[in-house]
Design a protein around this motif. Structure first.
Motif, short mmCIF file in Angstrom:
data_model
loop_
_atom_site.label_atom_id
_atom_site.label_comp_id
_atom_site.label_asym_id
_atom_site.label_seq_id
_atom_site.Cartn_x
_atom_site.Cartn_y
_atom_site.Cartn_z
N LEU A 223 3.41 -0.97 4.48
CA LEU A 223 2.97 -2.29 4.69
C LEU A 223 1.48 -2.44 4.39
CD1 LEU A 223 4.98 -3.47 7.72
CD2 LEU A 223 5.36 -3.94 5.21
N HIS A 224 1.17 -3.49 3.83
CA HIS A 224 -0.16 -3.85 3.34
C HIS A 224 -0.61 -5.37 3.88
CE1 HIS A 224 1.23 -0.80 0.35
NE2 HIS A 224 -0.01 -0.40 0.58
N LEU A 225 -1.86 -5.39 4.44
CA LEU A 225 -2.37 -6.58 5.12
C LEU A 225 -3.45 -6.73 4.43
CD1 LEU A 225 -0.77 -4.88 7.39
CD2 LEU A 225 -0.96 -7.40 8.70
N SER A 256 -11.28 -6.94 3.49
CA SER A 256 -10.54 -5.82 3.57
C SER A 256 -8.99 -5.62 3.89
CB SER A 256 -11.13 -5.22 5.05
OG SER A 256 -10.59 -6.11 6.13
N CYS A 257 -8.76 -4.59 3.65
CA CYS A 257 -7.18 -4.26 3.59
C CYS A 257 -6.46 -3.26 4.75
CB CYS A 257 -6.54 -4.18 2.48
SG CYS A 257 -6.80 -2.52 1.63
N GLN A 258 -5.46 -3.51 5.11
CA GLN A 258 -4.95 -2.48 6.22
C GLN A 258 -3.57 -2.15 5.65
OE1 GLN A 258 -3.29 -3.55 10.45
NE2 GLN A 258 -5.46 -2.87 11.10
N VAL A 259 -3.51 -0.75 5.86
CA VAL A 259 -2.21 -0.12 5.73
C VAL A 259 -1.42 0.25 6.99
CG1 VAL A 259 -0.80 1.64 4.24
CG2 VAL A 259 -3.01 0.48 3.35
N LYS A 268 -4.30 1.99 9.31
CA LYS A 268 -5.54 2.44 8.76
C LYS A 268 -6.19 1.22 7.86
CE LYS A 268 -4.66 7.41 8.39
NZ LYS A 268 -4.58 8.42 7.67
N SER A 269 -7.51 0.95 8.06
CA SER A 269 -8.27 -0.19 7.37
C SER A 269 -9.14 0.39 6.54
CB SER A 269 -8.96 -1.19 8.56
OG SER A 269 -7.95 -1.82 9.42
N SER A 270 -9.51 -0.42 5.46
CA SER A 270 -10.43 -0.20 4.42
C SER A 270 -12.07 -0.75 4.83
CB SER A 270 -10.15 -0.83 3.00
OG SER A 270 -10.32 -2.15 3.09
#
Length: 567
Positions: A223-225, A256-259, A268-270
């Motif tokens: 999933l991507h946020l 930023s994005c989080q997977v 995990k976050s970018s």
């Protein structure tokens, strides 16, 4: 037994495939059944050699030495030691150790990834018993229980990698297992957010959250946020892309994005990506008018509108006239009601987006005054016009904005244009009524036309040798009548003076005896009292003497029979 062997082969094949995927190369792997490492001798361990090459072409090694002449791809171990296998096309496998210790710590013999759940177990030979077991990671006490021999770790993270062992009381003797290395692999890599550092307001913004899944589990659902300044702006979603159709200045910020794994155990976050939304510079500011052209009639309504060809953000408008700095009004429209002469001038609008200012080209607003009170000069004509005389008529208006056009009418028909009508040497045919029509209009297209009609001018042209009189209205006729009456009286006076002079030169004949009923004119003398007759009347003016004579039968004549003689 045959079923257990088939299941072992399937597990071994799966583990080999995962290991090949992890290493990225096709190497020989030695798989263990039951799938625990290190394996223990009392579990009746089966080793399976997986690799390229012809089936049955496997060479086995124990403690570095070739072990028997078994060419099969699997064997059942009956002795402790370190085993490897060799396949002709893929080489020798990594070693697998089979233990026969008093106390052994075992972990699952499979690749461990983030988010997996793992159970550690501390085991002894079947004839022995163990108690007070505790587990350790790099000498860190992880805890345990008085009767338990297993420890379940929380969903694995990378920090769970390390060397593990267990301690326990074996038949009242304190024992410690050999250390076991546990490696936790990434389920997916740390994501990287990709996107432009700058974008123009109104344009689309496309962000991509890039993360590489582990080759050990390439199909793991993720999933991507997406976040801006810590606030969620997109997701959770299976797609790694985020599209903002049209951005505004408020979309500027740190993104930023989080997977996440499907269960959310791995997140995990970018790193943050700063994105600035630039406004479109203001340009193409122009004015629109209603009515078009910026020309309006006196007393009408004028609407000015400010248009911007390019520019974003909240815009503010102000209106100015001439060089005045103070604004007339604000807003995109300016309405002038009941416009007057003082409203003429150059208007422009000023637009601001908070960062920059742009102005329109000034528009010249002119207020047109409709023509009114057209007159013809000279007028009213009071001089005599004869045939052949030059006559010039001029038309003018009391008020009216230029340009004003003039049209001349003779007896209702158009004969000329312009403010001056040159008739030249007039003839009788020029007689008649004259009028001029003054005209002005709004705009080049003449969508509104104003006209003023002068009063009629009567012109009479008489031939040479006659009295010629140019008269206007009732005043001209009266003047003609006065001149006519004066001429008649002058002519009679002249005849009378000529007759008197003739009488003075010739003695008068004796008067004939009056007939009955006639009036006897006596000699006119200058006297006040003559006593001729008691009925004679003497006037104050000594010029004329009146006498009354008796008519027939001795009666007096009526007053109507008395005549006056003018000397």
């Amino acid at each position: 037994m045959a079923g257990d062997t088939g299941m072992a082969r399937k597990v071994a094949l799966l583990l080999w495939a995962q290991t090949l995927g992890l290493s990225g190369t096709q190497t020989t792997q030695l798989l263990v059944q039951p799938p625990w490492t290190p394996a223990v001798l009392w579990d009746q361990v089966t080793l399976t050699c997986q690799g390229l090459g012809t089936t049955g072409a496997t060479t086995w090694y124990k403690d570095g030495q070739q072990w028997e002449q078994n060419r099969r791809d699997y064997v059942t171990v009956t002795e402790s030691g370190t085993y490897t296998c060799d396949r002709p096309a893929s080489g020798r496998s990594p070693p697998v150790t089979i233990l026969d210790d008093r106390l052994v710590l075992q972990v699952p013999a499979r690749p461990l990834l983030e988010g997996d759940t793992v159970t550690l177990r501390c085991r002894v030979r079947q004839v022995l018993s163990v108690s007070t077991v505790r587990f350790y990671q790099d000498e860190k006490d992880l805890g345990g229980s008085l009767r338990g021999t297993e420890l379940s770790l929380p969903p694995l993270q990378l920090h769970h990698s390390g060397r593990y062992h267990c301690r326990g009381s074996v038949n009242l003797w304190q024992s410690q297992s050999a250390p076991v290395t546990v490696t936790v692999h990434e389920l997916f890599s740390v994501p990287v957010l990709e996107g432009p550092p700058e974008v123009t307001e109104g344009s689309p913004l496309n962000l991509s959250c890039r993360s590489t899944p582990s080759p050990l589990r390439p199909g793991a659902p993720l999933l991507h946020l997406f976040y801006r300044d810590g606030q969620l702006v997109g997701g959770p979603q299976w797609s790694r892309e985020l599209l903002v159709p049209a951005v505004g200045v408020s979309h500027s910020g740190n993104y930023s994005c989080q997977v996440r794994s499907e269960g959310g155990t791995v997140q995990k976050s970018s790193a943050r990506l700063g994105i600035t939304v630039r406004r479109v510079p203001l340009s193409g500011v122009s004015l629109l008018t209603q009515p078009p052209g910026g020309q309006v009639a006196l007393g009408d309504r004028l609407v000015l509108s400010c248009a911007v060809a390019a520019g974003t953000g909240p815009l503010s408008f102000t209106w100015h006239r001439g060089g005045s700095g103070a604004p007339l009004s604000s807003g995109p429209h300016l309405e002038l009601w009941n416009i007057g002469d003082s409203d003429s001038g150059h208007y422009h609008c000023r637009v601001s987006d908070g960062n920059s200012v742009a102005e329109s080209v000034p528009l010249n607003v002119t207020v047109l005054v409709p023509v009114a009170n057209a007159t013809i000069t000279p007028g009213p004509l009071s001089h005599q016009v004869h045939t052949g005389d030059p006559v010039t008529l001029r038309c003018s208006v009391q008020v009216g904005s230029a340009p004003v056009t003039f049209t001349w009418l003779h007896n209702g028909q158009e004969v000329a244009r312009g403010p001056v009508l040159e008739l030249g040497n007039v003839t009788v045919g020029h007689s008649g009524t004259y009028q001029c029509v003054a005209t002005n209009q709004l705009g080049q297209d003449g969508h509104r036309v104003f006209q003023a009609l002068s009063p009629e001018l009567a012109l009479e042209v008489t031939p040479q040798g006659h009295w010629n009189t140019v008269a206007t209205g009732v005043g001209g006729s009266f003047l003609f009548l006065v001149l006519l009456v004066g001429g008649v009286f002058g002519w009679r006076w002249w005849n009378h003076m000529a007759a008197r002079k003739q009488q003075e030169r010739v003695p008068p004949d004796p008067p004939a005896p009056p007939e009955e009923g006639e009036v006897l004119y006596t000699h006119v003398v200058s006297t006040k009292q003559m006593g001729v007759s008691p009925r004679a009347t003497t006037l104050q003016d000594p010029r004329v003497t009146y006498a009354e004579l008796r008519g027939p039968h001795g009666r007096l004549q009526e007053l109507s029979d008395i005549h006056r003689n003018m000397l």
